[in-house]
Design a protein around this motif. Structure first.
Motif, PDB file in Angstrom:
ATOM      1  N   LYS A 149       0.863  -1.200  -0.034  1.00  0.00           N
ATOM      2  CA  LYS A 149       0.077   0.051   0.002  1.00  0.00           C
ATOM      3  C   LYS A 149       0.994   1.162   0.016  1.00  0.00           C
ATOM      4  O   LYS A 149       1.727   1.199   1.031  1.00  0.00           O
ATOM      5  CB  LYS A 149      -0.896   0.061   1.352  1.00  0.00           C
ATOM      6  CG  LYS A 149      -1.865  -0.926   1.102  1.00  0.00           C
ATOM      7  CD  LYS A 149      -3.202  -0.219   0.684  1.00  0.00           C
ATOM      8  CE  LYS A 149      -4.461  -1.368   0.837  1.00  0.00           C
ATOM      9  NZ  LYS A 149      -5.522  -0.818  -0.084  1.00  0.00           N
ATOM     10  N   LYS A 201      -3.144   3.355  -2.176  1.00  0.00           N
ATOM     11  CA  LYS A 201      -3.274   2.724  -3.160  1.00  0.00           C
ATOM     12  C   LYS A 201      -2.454   1.233  -3.175  1.00  0.00           C
ATOM     13  O   LYS A 201      -1.356   1.108  -2.639  1.00  0.00           O
ATOM     14  CB  LYS A 201      -2.845   3.334  -4.461  1.00  0.00           C
ATOM     15  CG  LYS A 201      -3.666   4.575  -4.697  1.00  0.00           C
ATOM     16  CD  LYS A 201      -3.088   5.169  -5.933  1.00  0.00           C
ATOM     17  CE  LYS A 201      -3.607   6.529  -6.217  1.00  0.00           C
ATOM     18  NZ  LYS A 201      -2.980   7.392  -7.369  1.00  0.00           N
ATOM     19  N   LYS A 207     -12.972  -5.398  -2.610  1.00  0.00           N
ATOM     20  CA  LYS A 207     -12.368  -4.226  -2.045  1.00  0.00           C
ATOM     21  C   LYS A 207     -11.509  -3.787  -3.259  1.00  0.00           C
ATOM     22  O   LYS A 207     -11.450  -2.698  -3.685  1.00  0.00           O
ATOM     23  CB  LYS A 207     -11.581  -4.243  -0.939  1.00  0.00           C
ATOM     24  CG  LYS A 207     -12.162  -3.683   0.315  1.00  0.00           C
ATOM     25  CD  LYS A 207     -11.538  -3.922   1.767  1.00  0.00           C
ATOM     26  CE  LYS A 207     -10.429  -3.426   1.611  1.00  0.00           C
ATOM     27  NZ  LYS A 207      -9.816  -3.394   3.042  1.00  0.00           N
ATOM     28  N   GLU A 267     -11.327  -0.573  -6.009  1.00  0.00           N
ATOM     29  CA  GLU A 267     -10.293   0.120  -5.963  1.00  0.00           C
ATOM     30  C   GLU A 267      -9.615   0.423  -7.578  1.00  0.00           C
ATOM     31  O   GLU A 267      -9.469   1.453  -8.069  1.00  0.00           O
ATOM     32  CB  GLU A 267      -8.960  -0.259  -5.243  1.00  0.00           C
ATOM     33  CG  GLU A 267      -7.843   0.621  -5.335  1.00  0.00           C
ATOM     34  CD  GLU A 267      -6.698   0.241  -4.592  1.00  0.00           C
ATOM     35  OE1 GLU A 267      -6.775  -0.643  -3.696  1.00  0.00           O
ATOM     36  OE2 GLU A 267      -5.386   0.212  -5.006  1.00  0.00           O
ATOM     37  N   ASP A 282     -12.067   2.709  -9.508  1.00  0.00           N
ATOM     38  CA  ASP A 282     -12.152   3.911  -9.072  1.00  0.00           C
ATOM     39  C   ASP A 282     -10.770   4.618  -9.980  1.00  0.00           C
ATOM     40  O   ASP A 282     -10.632   5.740 -10.312  1.00  0.00           O
ATOM     41  CB  ASP A 282     -11.852   4.145  -7.736  1.00  0.00           C
ATOM     42  CG  ASP A 282     -13.417   4.010  -7.061  1.00  0.00           C
ATOM     43  OD1 ASP A 282     -14.370   3.833  -7.812  1.00  0.00           O
ATOM     44  OD2 ASP A 282     -13.316   3.849  -5.976  1.00  0.00           O
ATOM     45  N   ARG A 283      -9.554   3.844  -9.588  1.00  0.00           N
ATOM     46  CA  ARG A 283      -8.421   4.328 -10.382  1.00  0.00           C
ATOM     47  C   ARG A 283      -8.569   4.430 -12.044  1.00  0.00           C
ATOM     48  O   ARG A 283      -7.993   5.426 -12.511  1.00  0.00           O
ATOM     49  CB  ARG A 283      -7.227   3.430  -9.952  1.00  0.00           C
ATOM     50  CG  ARG A 283      -6.840   3.578  -8.198  1.00  0.00           C
ATOM     51  CD  ARG A 283      -6.047   2.664  -7.905  1.00  0.00           C
ATOM     52  NE  ARG A 283      -4.468   2.885  -8.395  1.00  0.00           N
ATOM     53  CZ  ARG A 283      -3.558   1.861  -8.073  1.00  0.00           C
ATOM     54  NH1 ARG A 283      -3.846   0.991  -7.238  1.00  0.00           N
ATOM     55  NH2 ARG A 283      -2.485   2.090  -8.324  1.00  0.00           N
TER      56      ARG A 283
END
Ligand code: ZN
Length: 671
Positions: A555, A559, A607, A611, A614-615
């Motif tokens: 992480k 991210k 999860k 992510e 979204d990215r």
């Protein structure tokens, strides 16, 4: 079998070898044609076409005509209402005289573009039915303005198919434990259950037959007077009107064949279209696999079975191409060493081929994409699919380099590296070596991977049932990954740096663990065979390397990034999994295949999925890409003879789709 472009590769900026860079700078060619929904439509160049002989150009021309004429077949195979729906939508679209900037019309247009791209009402990749964002009232109002349409299906039925989300929801359902035929909306079966179809084929098959035909490859299975029967796709049978046009153009092409072998190939294919006899198809496939001399080549027929949840019926497709001599040097080196690769693989010797026959590989320039290969297209193909033919006569493997090049050029500077790659050093590795190692991965996958290994006696082609495609793609990918890191590639001059393979390893793991999830809707499982295969491999090596921290998910600033700590150990894990996948294939170990797929290939961690989505959303990268075709035009002299064929690249997406729909509609809807 086909190799699809990994989500990562098509999204990446792949600036690499110097010759390649030079071309980019001087190149004003506009690759992007259209963008809508999750799709980007590109165009591709056909370098070298002008330099072909007039005969070769004519040969290609008629083969491209034979290719485009098959389009309707695939539409109908995908769903029985696709043709009437397309006709209805195109009629409304071309006659619309209202505000073309209104929300309803824009949503209608996007839907039509999606349907065109998918060759029907189901997404080409997820096979989920599209949800229209325009209203039923809008469409009905437009239809009311038109003279009564000749849709062959009733207007109400068509509207239900389009708007009722519960009807025909999925084209290919792979969910374990359900009746895969009853729950799949394709048009390959009618009125029969999965159990009935399986019993039907089991009764036909003779386990002792060492040269079995590809049962069901060119048929629709229906029930007639309470009995399960096959309807054959052939001249005078199902899809006859389209097949007639295909045959007509194949016969014209035959006049310009480059040599007797090619003439014979075309003739045998025509015989097969006339009789529908799968023995003749096997004869054709053998002739085709053995012809490695012709410059021009093509696929035309019912080939890949991904559209059938039982993996029997072939979707119609055609690709016409010619050899890229220079780039083919690469694949020729691999195939001339095929036996070495087979002998040295980490697979149990019982499952190896004593003699790898004629793995022929070349790099090609695609001249037309059609049917199941259009607009979305594979980047590598390995055929024929029949195992016994591959074992006895070899297979032909191709990489479509003008297509991979178009993907590459179109992806420059899209921000992907900056968003997903862990550090500058790894980014540099990818910049320097991903284009070449990705192409090599495709070459290895196609020319060695699929052709390697053997089934033990008595093991059926479809022993792994619904998981067969995933396991087969896993096998070919692992073979490629394992050897990409082998010093042999340096020794034979295909790579110049022993670290180069790390670029593809990094990309592969990042894609399999994370970035390919951008193609999946929240809450959904991974279903497509190639995506499952990449997930299976990435998740399996991640888990089995955990104790030694081979791959790490770290992480940074909230991210998640992939870090590979031990590339050599990773190679070892690829080898281990390859040995197990080959054992499963060779023994037809269905329970083991199912367990691997279910454990590693299907379920998505919500999860990490969220992510990735979204990215991605912050980058403007379409998850799927496809192509418009170039346009070939005969130039005729005063006496009407063809003096040249020109190629042009200026046709856009909508005009091409409308032209194909207008000029190449062979099938009456609902034939
Ligand atoms: Zn493959």
């Amino acid at each position: 079998m086909k190799k699809l472009i990994p989500a990562f590769a098509m999204a990446m900026s792949l600036i690499t070898t110097s010759c390649h860079k030079d071309e980019v700078k001087t190149d004003e060619f506009d690759y992007t044609v259209d963008k809508f929904a999750d799709i980007e439509v590109l165009r591709y160049k056909v370098p070298g076409f002008e330099d072909l002989s007039l005969n070769q150009k004519k040969l290609i021309y008629y083969l491209t005509e034979a290719a485009i004429w098959g389009r309707d077949i695939l539409w109908d195979q995908n769903n029985e209402y696709n043709l009437p729906i397309r006709r209805m939508l195109e009629t409304v679209y071309t006659n619309y005289d209202g505000d073309r900037n209104s929300d309803d019309f824009k949503n209608f247009e996007r839907y039509l573009k999606q349907v065109w791209f998918a060759n029907g009402i189901h997404h080409h990749y997820s096979t989920d039915k599209f949800t229209p964002a325009f209203s039923r009232e809008f469409l009905v109002a437009e239809l009311d303005k038109l003279p009564a349409g000749d849709w062959t299906a009733s207007q109400d039925t068509i509207l239900t198919i389009i708007f009722d989300s519960a009807v025909a929801a999925k084209r290919v359902n792979q969910a374990e434990g359900q009746d895969l035929i009853a729950t799949s909306a394709n048009n390959l079966y009618k009125g029969v259950s999965q159990a009935e179809v399986e019993a039907y084929y089991d009764a036909l098959k003779n386990p002792a037959d060492t040269t079995p035909i590809s049962y069901g490859l060119n048929t629709r299975v229906i029930k007639e007077d309470g009995k399960v029967v096959e309807q054959t796709y052939k001249l005078g049978g199902l899809y006859s009107a389209a097949i007639e046009k295909i045959v007509e153009n194949l016969e014209k092409a035959q006049e310009f064949a480059e040599n007797d072998a090619q003439r014979c190939i075309i003739e045998t294919l025509v015989d097969y279209y006339r009789s529908g006899d799968l023995r003749t198809f096997d004869e054709y496939s053998i002739l085709w696999a053995e012809d490695t001399d012709s410059k021009v080549d093509f696929i035309n027929g019912f080939i890949e079975d991904y559209g059938d949840p039982l993996g029997m019926t072939g979707a119609w497709e055609s690709i016409v191409n010619f050899k890229n001599e220079e780039a083919s040097h690469r694949t020729e080196l691999l195939s001339s060493n095929a036996q070495w690769f087979e002998d040295n693989s980490p697979v149990d010797s019982r499952f190896k081929k004593d003699e790898v026959k004629g793995v022929s590989a070349k790099v090609i320039t695609a001249a037309i994409l059609a049917g199941d290969a259009y607009p979305a297209t594979p980047i590598g193909i390995n055929l024929p699919n029949a195992n016994w033919i591959r074992a006895a006569h070899g297979s032909k493997s191709v990489t479509l380099e003008n297509i991979t090049q178009a993907y590459d050029e179109a992806s420059h500077g899209n921000g992907f590296n900056e968003e997903f790659v862990i550090d500058a050093e790894t980014s540099k590795l990818l910049d320097d070596y991903l284009f070449i190692t990705d192409n090599l991965h495709t070459d290895l996958h196609e020319c060695l991977g699929h052709g390697s290994g053997k089934l033990l006696p008595g093991v059926a082609r479809d022993a792994l049932k619904a998981h067969g495609s995933t396991i087969e793609e896993t096998r070919a990918d692992l073979f490629a990954l394992y050897y990409l890191a082998d010093p042999k590639l340096i020794e034979i001059g295909l790579l110049d740096n022993p670290e180069a393979y790390k670029a593809e390893y990094y990309k592969y793991i990042l894609n399999g663990l994370m970035t390919q999830l951008m193609r999946i809707e929240p809450g959904k499982d991974v279903e497509e065979a190639h995506m499952r295969n990449r997930k299976l491999i990435a998740e399996w090596v991640y888990e089995h390397g955990k104790a030694d921290n081979v791959i790490e998910l770290v992480k940074q600033d909230g991210k998640t990034y992939v870090r590979i700590n031990d590339y050599e150990a990773l190679r070892g894990l690829f080898g281990q999994l390859l040995a197990e996948i080959q054992r499963i294939t060779s023994e037809g170990d269905y329970p083991a295949a199912r367990d691997l797929v279910e454990t590693y290939a299907v379920k998505v961690d919500p999860k990490i999925h969220r992510e990735v989505l979204d990215r991605y959303a912050r980058l403007s990268i379409a998850p799927y890409k496809g192509f418009v075709n170039p346009v070939y035009t005969p130039v005729t002299g005063e006496d009407g003879t063809i003096t040249d064929i020109t190629v042009s690249y200026d046709e856009d997406y909508v005009p091409q789709m409308l032209r194909y729909g207008r000029d190449y509609s062979a099938l009456k809807p609902a034939e």
